[in-house]
Write a protein that holds these residues in place. Sequence first.
Motif, PDB file in Angstrom:
ATOM      1  N   ASP A 174       4.221  12.529  -0.832  1.00 60.11           N
ATOM      2  CA  ASP A 174       2.823  11.596  -0.849  1.00 60.11           C
ATOM      3  C   ASP A 174       2.361  11.665  -2.230  1.00 60.11           C
ATOM      4  N   VAL A 189       2.168  16.482  -0.293  1.00 60.08           N
ATOM      5  CA  VAL A 189       1.113  15.785  -0.808  1.00 60.08           C
ATOM      6  C   VAL A 189       0.665  16.371  -2.302  1.00 60.08           C
ATOM      7  N   ALA A 237       0.295   9.358  -3.577  1.00 64.04           N
ATOM      8  CA  ALA A 237      -0.530   8.597  -3.908  1.00 64.04           C
ATOM      9  C   ALA A 237      -1.370   8.508  -4.982  1.00 64.04           C
ATOM     10  N   CYS A 238      -1.854   9.724  -5.200  1.00 61.23           N
ATOM     11  CA  CYS A 238      -2.849  10.215  -6.479  1.00 61.23           C
ATOM     12  C   CYS A 238      -2.086  10.436  -7.823  1.00 61.23           C
ATOM     13  N   ALA A 248      -4.362   8.616   5.918  1.00 63.39           N
ATOM     14  CA  ALA A 248      -3.104   7.760   5.760  1.00 63.39           C
ATOM     15  C   ALA A 248      -2.039   8.523   5.711  1.00 63.39           C
ATOM     16  N   THR A 249      -1.963   9.955   5.265  1.00 66.16           N
ATOM     17  CA  THR A 249      -0.770  10.649   5.270  1.00 66.16           C
ATOM     18  C   THR A 249      -0.183  11.035   6.603  1.00 66.16           C
ATOM     19  N   SER A 287       0.955  -1.103   0.077  1.00 62.97           N
ATOM     20  CA  SER A 287       0.052   0.078   0.184  1.00 62.97           C
ATOM     21  C   SER A 287       0.894   1.086   0.002  1.00 62.97           C
ATOM     22  N   CYS A 288       0.410   2.272  -0.223  1.00 61.14           N
ATOM     23  CA  CYS A 288       0.918   3.591  -0.082  1.00 61.14           C
ATOM     24  C   CYS A 288       1.525   3.866   1.243  1.00 61.14           C
ATOM     25  N   THR A 289       0.335   3.529   1.955  1.00 61.10           N
ATOM     26  CA  THR A 289       0.702   3.751   3.333  1.00 61.10           C
ATOM     27  C   THR A 289       1.786   3.087   4.151  1.00 61.10           C
ATOM     28  N   SER A 316       0.135   4.945  -4.759  1.00 61.62           N
ATOM     29  CA  SER A 316      -0.862   4.071  -4.349  1.00 61.62           C
ATOM     30  C   SER A 316      -1.392   3.488  -5.546  1.00 61.62           C
ATOM     31  N   SER A 344      -5.989  16.059   3.627  1.00 59.49           N
ATOM     32  CA  SER A 344      -5.401  14.908   2.679  1.00 59.49           C
ATOM     33  C   SER A 344      -6.327  13.611   3.362  1.00 59.49           C
ATOM     34  N   PHE A 345      -5.956  12.548   2.676  1.00 60.73           N
ATOM     35  CA  PHE A 345      -6.563  11.507   3.267  1.00 60.73           C
ATOM     36  C   PHE A 345      -5.872  11.170   4.706  1.00 60.73           C
ATOM     37  N   LYS A 380      -7.456   5.073  -7.655  1.00 60.82           N
ATOM     38  CA  LYS A 380      -6.162   5.719  -8.007  1.00 60.82           C
ATOM     39  C   LYS A 380      -6.254   5.481  -9.741  1.00 60.82           C
TER      40      LYS A 380
HETATM   41  C1  LIG Z   1      -3.082  11.404   0.037  1.00 58.12           C
HETATM   42  C2  LIG Z   1      -3.169   9.881  -0.199  1.00 58.12           C
HETATM   43  N1  LIG Z   1      -2.224   9.404   0.798  1.00 58.12           N
HETATM   44  C3  LIG Z   1      -2.028   8.055   1.267  1.00 58.12           C
HETATM   45  C4  LIG Z   1      -3.198   7.209   0.761  1.00 58.12           C
HETATM   46  C5  LIG Z   1      -2.983   5.855   1.207  1.00 58.12           C
HETATM   47  O1  LIG Z   1      -2.880   5.023   0.071  1.00 58.12           O
HETATM   48  P1  LIG Z   1      -3.235   3.333   0.351  1.00 58.12           P
HETATM   49  O2  LIG Z   1      -4.667   3.037   0.418  1.00 58.12           O
HETATM   50  O3  LIG Z   1      -2.669   2.765  -1.066  1.00 58.12           O
HETATM   51  O4  LIG Z   1      -2.555   3.051   1.529  1.00 58.12           O
HETATM   52  C6  LIG Z   1      -3.989   7.822   0.090  1.00 58.12           C
HETATM   53  C7  LIG Z   1      -5.440   6.913  -0.265  1.00 58.12           C
HETATM   54  O5  LIG Z   1      -6.342   7.371  -0.941  1.00 58.12           O
HETATM   55  C8  LIG Z   1      -4.232   9.348  -0.410  1.00 58.12           C
HETATM   56  O6  LIG Z   1      -5.101   9.608  -1.266  1.00 58.12           O
END
Ligand SMILES: Cc1ncc(COP(=O)(O)O)c(C=O)c1O
Length: 404
Positions: free
Chosen positions: A172, A146, A174-175, A90-91, A61-63, A196, A87-88, A201
């Motif tokens: 970050d 981000v 991810a997008c 997860a950041t 995962s991106c996380t 991600s 941001s989501f 995505k």
């Molecule tokens: C800006 C951002 N960072 C991190 C993530 C986390 O990605 P992942 O679900 O692959 O862990 C997302 C997912 O939507 C995101 O939009």
Amino acid sequence: METAKKQFNIPIAKPTLIGDETELIAQSLQSGWVSMGPLTQRFEQAVCEYTQARYGVAVNSCTSALHISMLIHGIGAGDEVLCPSYSFIATANAIRHSGAEPCFVDIDPNTLNMDPQAAEACIQERYTSEGVNRKTGRKLKGILLVHQLGIPADIDTFAALAKRYHLTLMEDNACGLGSTYKNNPLGSSGFTNSLSFHPRKVITTGEGGMLLTNDETLAEKARVLRAHGMSISDFVRHQSAATTYERYDVVGYNYRLTDMQAAIGIRQMEHLESFIVRRNQIADAYNQAFGQIEELSIIQPPTYVTRWNYQSYPLRLRGATQTQRDEFMLALQQQGITTRRGIPPMHKEPVYEQGIVLPQTETVSKTSVMLPIFPTMTDDEVRYVIDCVCLQITHLVSAKQPVS
Ligand SMILES: Cc1ncc(COP(=O)(O)O)c(C=O)c1O
């Protein structure tokens, strides 16, 4: 009140799986290499070729990629990292997973990304000249930039800021796969960059992510951390003619990607350009329609954004209240159009409540809507979304008129 006849059911997003992934997934299954094998390596190479990054470390995962980014840069307990609140979650979670804490910065409403001036003001107000947070006593170590919704943030300005204050810059991303900054693909900057492959995505592997870097030592550290801290990977040991023993010098994680996921990713990469072209066609149609409407505000990225992949399409309802925005979303839902609210600010969530006010972030979040955008969306569906949005805007305007 006039309503359009419901003609479609349009989701906010839909992964574009062509069907040509199946044969490569089968190849992985038949080969016996189902995790972190040759297809994972091939996927890493494909992403590196596309993004012009030197090294790619595929993870689940991106996380996970973001977490590893913190660790390979020596960020952990007692540290803080600047990031946008818009941001989501997860950041910020990835920062906290490392033991560090996020320090939230406001955004520029015109780019939806962290505002460099707000970031510098935050550094000067909250930290001593040695980078120690006056309230928490923690040390500021990094900036997590981000590229929100795939819109490239101003990397050069943040790189200069990071240099001035001796901070590590990380991205970050991810997008942002496929977006370009000053004509360079996101991922090519050399700063540690995390992608991600979640279904929302531009390409997907179901779940998945990748850490990109131009630094061989950092890449190697990341490879070790993603597989339990193992000094030699299973794949390398398998290929070795001699008996090899691995060592465990650090505590690692199981952040491995499977070869079945990599198989999907390889095929997705082959279609990425066509996906982005179609996303841009849809966004152009939206921009043309909504750019003329006074009550709506579209994002017009600065010139350093040389390509936006339109991972999402944000629209702001100028001067609307949160209630009006929610009613607007409900009306579209009733017409078969799924939307999403603007990203909820992390500093308002119980886990990250810091008692701070970030005015731009809060206003943008309350007045924004994400519209459907995905490569297989038809022209008729795009037209329908435009018509329904325009109709709802006329309702919103008439609701605001004082009754004489
Ligand atoms: C800006 C951002 N960072 C991190 C993530 C986390 O990605 P992942 O679900 O692959 O862990 C997302 C997912 O939507 C995101 O939009």
